[in-house]
Design an enzyme around this catalytic site. Structure first.
Site, mmCIF file in Angstrom:
data_model
loop_
_atom_site.group_PDB
_atom_site.id
_atom_site.type_symbol
_atom_site.label_atom_id
_atom_site.label_comp_id
_atom_site.label_asym_id
_atom_site.label_seq_id
_atom_site.Cartn_x
_atom_site.Cartn_y
_atom_site.Cartn_z
ATOM 1 N N ASN A 54 -15.893 21.548 -57.478
ATOM 2 C CA ASN A 54 -16.463 21.520 -55.888
ATOM 3 C C ASN A 54 -16.241 23.060 -55.580
ATOM 4 O O ASN A 54 -16.272 23.078 -54.330
ATOM 5 C CB ASN A 54 -15.512 20.650 -55.374
ATOM 6 N N HIS A 105 -13.554 25.016 -55.638
ATOM 7 C CA HIS A 105 -12.297 25.607 -55.141
ATOM 8 C C HIS A 105 -11.792 26.528 -56.074
ATOM 9 O O HIS A 105 -12.009 26.610 -57.207
ATOM 10 C CB HIS A 105 -11.340 24.382 -54.900
ATOM 11 N N ASP A 109 -0.858 27.977 -57.777
ATOM 12 C CA ASP A 109 -0.643 26.718 -57.036
ATOM 13 C C ASP A 109 0.776 25.938 -57.667
ATOM 14 O O ASP A 109 0.886 26.176 -58.665
ATOM 15 C CB ASP A 109 -1.822 25.956 -56.797
ATOM 16 N N GLU A 156 -9.565 24.079 -51.070
ATOM 17 C CA GLU A 156 -10.670 23.161 -51.289
ATOM 18 C C GLU A 156 -11.769 23.374 -50.242
ATOM 19 O O GLU A 156 -11.431 24.271 -49.314
ATOM 20 C CB GLU A 156 -10.021 21.554 -50.922
#
Ligand code: F6R
Length: 244
Positions: free
Chosen positions: A140, A142, A69, A147
């Site tokens: 979270n 991810h 990313d 996400e």
């Protein structure tokens, strides 16, 4: 409490597996395709790979890398860009040919973005696909910047960053409001196409998400849980997911 010995041992073990995979490919006159992550988690692994290059003659000449990313809107030499991170923590210290390094572009013009993302995937496939993928995990759940809400069928694309992700990046950017709102990330389908995956998670703040990813339901609310669909994932942790 974070155990540095455990982290170092995981880093050594994964680095050795990569070493072995590179050497095997070399013997067959083939190349290795490595998927790489940024963030604090893989830094000890990158240090170990650099050590193997410097002290054990490990060459990366037959290696291609694809990063997971990049933040949208950051130039390659921005100190918080993942381009900068990767060069600083790994590429500047090993002998990988520059043309073998692929990191999503953070400054691709919106009208070219779709083709760019398709091209990123295509290039990976043309090189034979990801042999080994290195992953961290967000609080979270991810992986990459997939996400909560990301589909298991997602491929490389532009995404909006989750508020937990932005909160975790806030200090690096000098405040929540300065964190980029979007990023380009490999998709879940892309990640799951890797032949072998190492997910590293260190520190109690990763325990809940990691535990849910491994033991909980498979759900797009916790994209790391999709790794349960893959039959060759090694979870490298410094905590016990079977205790509270
Ligand atoms: C970064 C990436 C992210 C990180 C995750 C954990 O390329 O893909 O999913 O792996 O946010 O970050 P750290 O390691 O900083 O806790």
């Amino acid at each position: 409490m974070i155990s540095q010995d455990t982290i170092d041992n995981h880093a050594k073990l994964i680095a050795f597996q990569i070493y072995d995979a590179i050497e095997q490919k070399k013997q067959n006159n083939e190349h290795l395709v490595l998927g790489l992550a940024t963030g604090s988690t893989p830094i000890p692994l990158y240090q170990e790979l650099i050590r193997l290059h410097q002290e054990a003659n490990l060459s990366f000449e037959n290696v291609y890398t694809f990063n997971l990313d990049e933040y949208c809107g950051l130039s390659e030499n921005h100190s918080e860009s993942y381009h900068y991170f990767m060069h600083h923590h790994l590429f500047d210290h090993i002998d990988i040919p520059k043309e073998n390094i692929f990191i999503p572009g953070g400054e691709v013009e919106p009208i070219f973005l779709k083709d760019y993302c398709v091209g990123y995937e295509k290039h990976m496939q043309e090189l034979g696909g990801l042999d080994i993928q290195i992953l961290g995990i967000g609080r979270n759940g991810h992986i990459g910047f997939n996400e909560p809400g990301s589909s298991v069928a997602s491929i490389t694309r532009k995404v909006e960053l989750h508020h937990v992700t932005k909160r975790d990046a806030a200090s690096a950017f000098g405040g929540f409001d300065f964190v980029p709102t979007h990023a380009i990330t490999m998709g879940m389908k892309t990640i799951l196409s890797a032949k072998q995956i190492y997910l590293m998670a260190f520190g109690e703040n990763k325990k809940q998400a990691t535990k849910q990813a491994i033991l909980g339901d498979i759900t797009d609310e916790l994209p790391a849980s999709f790794l349960q669909h893959h039959d060759n994932v090694s979870y490298c942790l410094d905590f016990d997911i079977y205790t509270k």
